[in-house]
Scaffold this motif. Structure first.
Motif, PDB file in Angstrom:
ATOM      1  N   ALA A   1      43.336  34.938  38.980  1.00 33.11           N
ATOM      2  CA  ALA A   1      44.571  35.705  38.016  1.00 33.11           C
ATOM      3  C   ALA A   1      43.545  37.576  37.756  1.00 33.11           C
ATOM      4  CB  ALA A   1      44.545  35.094  36.006  1.00 33.11           C
ATOM      5  N   ILE A   2      45.051  38.081  37.428  1.00 33.23           N
ATOM      6  CA  ILE A   2      44.093  39.866  36.698  1.00 33.23           C
ATOM      7  C   ILE A   2      43.907  39.392  35.264  1.00 33.23           C
ATOM      8  CG2 ILE A   2      44.120  41.603  36.887  1.00 33.23           C
ATOM      9  CD1 ILE A   2      44.050  41.293  39.635  1.00 33.23           C
ATOM     10  N   GLU A   3      42.288  40.283  35.485  1.00 36.89           N
ATOM     11  CA  GLU A   3      41.965  40.150  33.870  1.00 36.89           C
ATOM     12  C   GLU A   3      41.919  41.975  33.295  1.00 36.89           C
ATOM     13  OE1 GLU A   3      39.141  37.617  32.461  1.00 36.89           O
ATOM     14  OE2 GLU A   3      39.514  36.458  34.107  1.00 36.89           O
ATOM     15  N   ILE A   4      42.765  42.027  32.144  1.00 38.54           N
ATOM     16  CA  ILE A   4      42.198  43.160  31.907  1.00 38.54           C
ATOM     17  C   ILE A   4      42.287  42.874  30.536  1.00 38.54           C
ATOM     18  CG2 ILE A   4      43.744  45.120  31.068  1.00 38.54           C
ATOM     19  CD1 ILE A   4      45.505  44.971  33.316  1.00 38.54           C
ATOM     20  N   TRP A   5      40.216  43.669  30.443  1.00 34.86           N
ATOM     21  CA  TRP A   5      39.708  43.938  28.821  1.00 34.86           C
ATOM     22  C   TRP A   5      39.934  45.625  28.267  1.00 34.86           C
ATOM     23  CZ3 TRP A   5      37.504  38.992  26.370  1.00 34.86           C
ATOM     24  CH2 TRP A   5      37.647  38.198  27.417  1.00 34.86           C
ATOM     25  N   LYS A   6      40.637  45.765  27.223  1.00 40.80           N
ATOM     26  CA  LYS A   6      40.165  47.201  26.707  1.00 40.80           C
ATOM     27  C   LYS A   6      39.036  46.730  25.169  1.00 40.80           C
ATOM     28  CE  LYS A   6      44.590  49.197  28.393  1.00 40.80           C
ATOM     29  NZ  LYS A   6      46.023  49.853  28.227  1.00 40.80           N
ATOM     30  N   LYS A   7      39.376  45.745  24.728  1.00 37.29           N
ATOM     31  CA  LYS A   7      38.609  45.371  23.896  1.00 37.29           C
ATOM     32  C   LYS A   7      38.030  44.453  23.864  1.00 37.29           C
ATOM     33  CE  LYS A   7      41.917  47.678  20.257  1.00 37.29           C
ATOM     34  NZ  LYS A   7      42.832  46.884  19.754  1.00 37.29           N
ATOM     35  N   PRO A   8      36.267  44.551  23.834  1.00 35.93           N
ATOM     36  CA  PRO A   8      35.850  43.096  23.987  1.00 35.93           C
ATOM     37  C   PRO A   8      36.638  41.911  23.081  1.00 35.93           C
ATOM     38  CG  PRO A   8      34.673  44.119  22.731  1.00 35.93           C
ATOM     39  CD  PRO A   8      35.580  45.230  23.015  1.00 35.93           C
ATOM     40  N   GLY A   9      36.163  40.162  23.499  1.00 37.21           N
ATOM     41  CA  GLY A   9      37.104  39.390  22.787  1.00 37.21           C
ATOM     42  C   GLY A   9      35.507  38.463  22.038  1.00 37.21           C
TER      43      GLY A   9
ATOM     44  N   ALA B   1      34.850  35.480  38.387  1.00 39.65           N
ATOM     45  CA  ALA B   1      34.715  36.715  38.636  1.00 39.65           C
ATOM     46  C   ALA B   1      34.399  37.933  39.158  1.00 39.65           C
ATOM     47  CB  ALA B   1      34.626  37.448  37.381  1.00 39.65           C
ATOM     48  N   ILE B   2      35.172  38.823  39.786  1.00 40.43           N
ATOM     49  CA  ILE B   2      35.297  40.082  40.412  1.00 40.43           C
ATOM     50  C   ILE B   2      35.680  41.433  39.703  1.00 40.43           C
ATOM     51  CG2 ILE B   2      34.949  41.039  43.104  1.00 40.43           C
ATOM     52  CD1 ILE B   2      35.981  38.403  43.940  1.00 40.43           C
ATOM     53  N   VAL B   3      34.448  41.955  39.506  1.00 40.39           N
ATOM     54  CA  VAL B   3      35.006  43.065  38.915  1.00 40.39           C
ATOM     55  C   VAL B   3      35.366  44.086  39.840  1.00 40.39           C
ATOM     56  CG1 VAL B   3      34.148  45.097  37.652  1.00 40.39           C
ATOM     57  CG2 VAL B   3      33.244  42.953  37.395  1.00 40.39           C
TER      58      VAL B   3
ATOM     59  N   ARG C   1      38.574  50.177  30.225  1.00 42.91           N
ATOM     60  CA  ARG C   1      38.935  49.544  30.560  1.00 42.91           C
ATOM     61  C   ARG C   1      37.857  48.483  31.210  1.00 42.91           C
ATOM     62  NH1 ARG C   1      43.496  51.871  32.037  1.00 42.91           N
ATOM     63  NH2 ARG C   1      43.566  52.151  34.321  1.00 42.91           N
ATOM     64  N   LEU C   2      37.991  47.476  31.214  1.00 39.76           N
ATOM     65  CA  LEU C   2      37.494  46.135  32.914  1.00 39.76           C
ATOM     66  C   LEU C   2      38.064  44.875  33.145  1.00 39.76           C
ATOM     67  CD1 LEU C   2      34.685  45.506  33.821  1.00 39.76           C
ATOM     68  CD2 LEU C   2      34.416  43.645  32.070  1.00 39.76           C
ATOM     69  N   VAL C   3      38.720  45.795  34.897  1.00 41.82           N
ATOM     70  CA  VAL C   3      39.499  44.856  35.174  1.00 41.82           C
ATOM     71  C   VAL C   3      39.002  44.050  35.729  1.00 41.82           C
ATOM     72  CG1 VAL C   3      41.322  44.582  36.442  1.00 41.82           C
ATOM     73  CG2 VAL C   3      41.297  46.806  34.945  1.00 41.82           C
ATOM     74  N   LEU C   4      38.880  42.852  36.140  1.00 35.43           N
ATOM     75  CA  LEU C   4      38.126  41.409  36.452  1.00 35.43           C
ATOM     76  C   LEU C   4      39.772  40.319  37.554  1.00 35.43           C
ATOM     77  CD1 LEU C   4      36.560  39.823  33.931  1.00 35.43           C
ATOM     78  CD2 LEU C   4      35.187  41.501  35.165  1.00 35.43           C
ATOM     79  N   LEU C   5      39.262  40.363  38.673  1.00 37.72           N
ATOM     80  CA  LEU C   5      39.947  38.673  39.265  1.00 37.72           C
ATOM     81  C   LEU C   5      39.312  37.881  38.656  1.00 37.72           C
ATOM     82  CD1 LEU C   5      41.930  38.042  41.466  1.00 37.72           C
ATOM     83  CD2 LEU C   5      40.410  38.331  42.954  1.00 37.72           C
ATOM     84  N   GLY C   6      39.349  36.886  37.928  1.00 39.18           N
ATOM     85  CA  GLY C   6      39.098  35.560  37.689  1.00 39.18           C
ATOM     86  C   GLY C   6      39.595  34.600  38.184  1.00 39.18           C
ATOM     87  N   ILE C   7      38.398  33.679  38.402  1.00 38.72           N
ATOM     88  CA  ILE C   7      38.743  32.767  39.165  1.00 38.72           C
ATOM     89  C   ILE C   7      38.386  31.015  38.365  1.00 38.72           C
ATOM     90  CG2 ILE C   7      38.652  31.467  41.227  1.00 38.72           C
ATOM     91  CD1 ILE C   7      38.285  34.318  42.660  1.00 38.72           C
TER      92      ILE C   7
END
Length: 161
Positions: A68-76, A88-90, A149-155
């Protein structure tokens, strides 16, 4: 047999599918090309509300296995996935990963997610495009965002049962 071959070739040409693929109709491969990844990322960014800190959307899936694509604009919140490893791949952006250590104040949100207030004794790593991450099942982790932002391909991969 010649007629079947010609029919498959015609079908492949008419639908813009390579002939080799048209002949392999049992291929279970899920595939998203680079243009698909970029288009999904753009669509997600356009849909995110100004105050929304995170969005996740499957790109390819095979049952419980998902990329999945994960988009982080704020830390969780720091999290643990008890039964899933996470690769994950950045893809873009910069941030920080803290992983390992102990999850403080753990709260079980659902069977696949335990979150907490912080990670004690974890290892920090700076993240940037091209970095590859593996967080084994049961390991606390947290993503901080140092840019826009930080965009990841999360698996997510389910653990052995």
């Amino acid at each position: 047999m010649k007629t079947l071959g010609k029919a498959l070739m015609l079908l492949a040409l008419s639908s813009a599918i390579p002939a080799a693929y048209a002949q392999t109709t049992t291929d279970p491969t899920a595939f998203a090309g680079g243009a698909d990844v970029q288009a999904q990322t753009r669509a997600m960014l356009a849909e995110m509300k100004p105050d929304q800190g995170f969005m996740w959307r499957p790109l390819v899936r095979d049952g419980a296995r998902v990329a999945a694509i994960e988009i982080w604009k704020k830390p969780g919140r720091p999290a643990v996935h008890p039964a899933e490893a996470e690769y994950a791949i950045v893809l873009e952006g910069t941030g920080t990963l803290i992983s390992g250590g102990t999850l403080a104040d753990p709260t079980t949100r659902n069977p696949g997610l335990v979150d907490g207030s912080r990670i004690e004794g974890g290892t920090p790593r700076t993240l940037g495009p091209g970095d590859v991450i593996l967080v084994p099942a049961g390991v606390p982790h947290w993503f901080g965002i140092t840019g826009e932002r930080l965009v990841l391909l999360g698996i997510k991969l389910p653990g052995a049962k």
